[in-house]
Design a protein around this motif. Structure first.
Motif, PDB file in Angstrom:
ATOM      1  N   UNK A   4       0.838  -1.206   0.000  1.00 24.22           N
ATOM      2  CA  UNK A   4       0.000   0.000   0.000  1.00 24.22           C
ATOM      3  C   UNK A   4       0.871   1.254   0.000  1.00 24.22           C
ATOM      4  N   UNK A   5       1.918   1.248   0.814  1.00 24.85           N
ATOM      5  CA  UNK A   5       2.837   2.397   0.861  1.00 24.85           C
ATOM      6  C   UNK A   5       3.478   2.611  -0.508  1.00 24.85           C
ATOM      7  N   UNK A  19      10.114  14.593  -5.296  1.00 27.70           N
ATOM      8  CA  UNK A  19      10.412  15.497  -4.193  1.00 27.70           C
ATOM      9  C   UNK A  19       9.308  15.546  -3.153  1.00 27.70           C
ATOM     10  N   UNK A  20       8.369  14.598  -3.203  1.00 29.32           N
ATOM     11  CA  UNK A  20       7.361  14.523  -2.146  1.00 29.32           C
ATOM     12  C   UNK A  20       8.073  14.215  -0.822  1.00 29.32           C
ATOM     13  N   UNK A  21       7.476  14.654   0.261  1.00 24.98           N
ATOM     14  CA  UNK A  21       8.094  14.400   1.573  1.00 24.98           C
ATOM     15  C   UNK A  21       7.462  13.174   2.221  1.00 24.98           C
ATOM     16  N   UNK A  22       8.176  12.605   3.163  1.00 22.62           N
ATOM     17  CA  UNK A  22       7.641  11.458   3.901  1.00 22.62           C
ATOM     18  C   UNK A  22       6.427  11.906   4.724  1.00 22.62           C
ATOM     19  N   UNK A  34       6.029   8.642  11.922  1.00 23.69           N
ATOM     20  CA  UNK A  34       6.789   7.647  12.686  1.00 23.69           C
ATOM     21  C   UNK A  34       6.432   6.228  12.221  1.00 23.69           C
ATOM     22  N   UNK A  35       5.155   5.977  12.015  1.00 23.03           N
ATOM     23  CA  UNK A  35       4.728   4.652  11.530  1.00 23.03           C
ATOM     24  C   UNK A  35       5.312   4.383  10.144  1.00 23.03           C
ATOM     25  N   UNK A  36       5.269   5.394   9.276  1.00 22.08           N
ATOM     26  CA  UNK A  36       5.828   5.242   7.928  1.00 22.08           C
ATOM     27  C   UNK A  36       7.317   4.911   7.990  1.00 22.08           C
ATOM     28  N   UNK A  37       8.045   5.622   8.855  1.00 23.94           N
ATOM     29  CA  UNK A  37       9.481   5.354   9.003  1.00 23.94           C
ATOM     30  C   UNK A  37       9.741   3.967   9.590  1.00 23.94           C
ATOM     31  N   UNK A  38       8.748   3.390  10.240  1.00 23.38           N
ATOM     32  CA  UNK A  38       8.881   2.012  10.718  1.00 23.38           C
ATOM     33  C   UNK A  38       8.952   1.024   9.558  1.00 23.38           C
ATOM     34  N   UNK A  39       8.297   1.343   8.474  1.00 21.39           N
ATOM     35  CA  UNK A  39       8.322   0.484   7.279  1.00 21.39           C
ATOM     36  C   UNK A  39       9.507   0.825   6.373  1.00 21.39           C
ATOM     37  N   UNK A  40       9.754   2.110   6.239  1.00 13.58           N
ATOM     38  CA  UNK A  40      10.865   2.578   5.409  1.00 13.58           C
ATOM     39  C   UNK A  40      11.660   3.597   6.222  1.00 13.58           C
TER      40      UNK A  40
END
Length: 190
Positions: A4-5, A19-22, A34-40
């Motif tokens: 999904x990500x 150039x989109x940001x996290x 924080x959850x997103x950075x857990x995956x990537x």
């Protein structure tokens, strides 16, 4: 969740470039950064996976074309030379240039693929030359012209925001490379 990500990341890249940001991506996904950075753990890792996905799709599509018995040799060659991942077209030329400028390691992966993915095309060219469907020519120069043309289109696309899509530009370039610029009746006159 990673699928999904990736899907939303590809959509963001098609919409806004690389150039989109996290943070923007996390918002699109309805999750915390924080959850997103857990995956990537980094945007670079996410871009690596996006590029790997696109490269694997290109390889798969090339194999399908090479083994498609409904296509003749010239059709296979033309389709292979214009291949672009369906879901992730690096939709506009300006985004390829953006990748090159802002994410050099990820660009290096794509650049290496662009320079080394010629096995199937060499096979088609050799078959065409052997069967006299294609005249003998210097394949290395052909590849350099192709890659140089692609990179020049990228530069031009980055400067000209109204540039045609990568798909259309590649089709036009391949048509010129394969058929030249002379009208058919000019070939017959000589």
């Amino acid at each position: 969740m990673k699928d999904r990500i990736l899907k939303v990341s590809i959509s963001e890249a098609e919409r806004k470039g690389f150039r989109f940001t996290m943070g923007e991506l996390a918002k699109q996904l309805g999750m915390s950064t924080k959850t997103l950075y857990g995956y990537y753990p980094s945007k670079e890792e996410l871009l690596n996976e996006m590029i790997d996905l696109a490269i694997n799709e290109l390889k798969k599509k090339e194999e399908e074309i090479l083994h498609d018995s409904t296509l003749n040799l010239v059709e296979k060659l033309q389709k292979c030379l214009v291949l672009i991942p369906a879901d992730f077209q690096f939709a506009q030329l300006k985004y390829l240039e953006e990748l090159q400028r802002y994410y050099p390691k990820q660009w290096e992966t794509l650049d290496l693929f662009i320079h080394e993915q010629w096995t199937g095309i060499f096979s088609l060219l050799d078959e065409g030359i052997a069967t006299k469907k294609i005249r003998a020519f210097n394949k290395e120069i052909f590849i350099e012209v192709y890659i140089g043309g692609l990179y020049r289109l990228m530069e031009h696309g980055a400067k000209n925001r109204n540039m045609m899509s990568l798909q259309d530009a590649m089709q036009e370039m391949v048509d010129i490379l394969m058929h030249g610029i002379l009208e058919d009746n000019v070939h017959e006159e000589n």
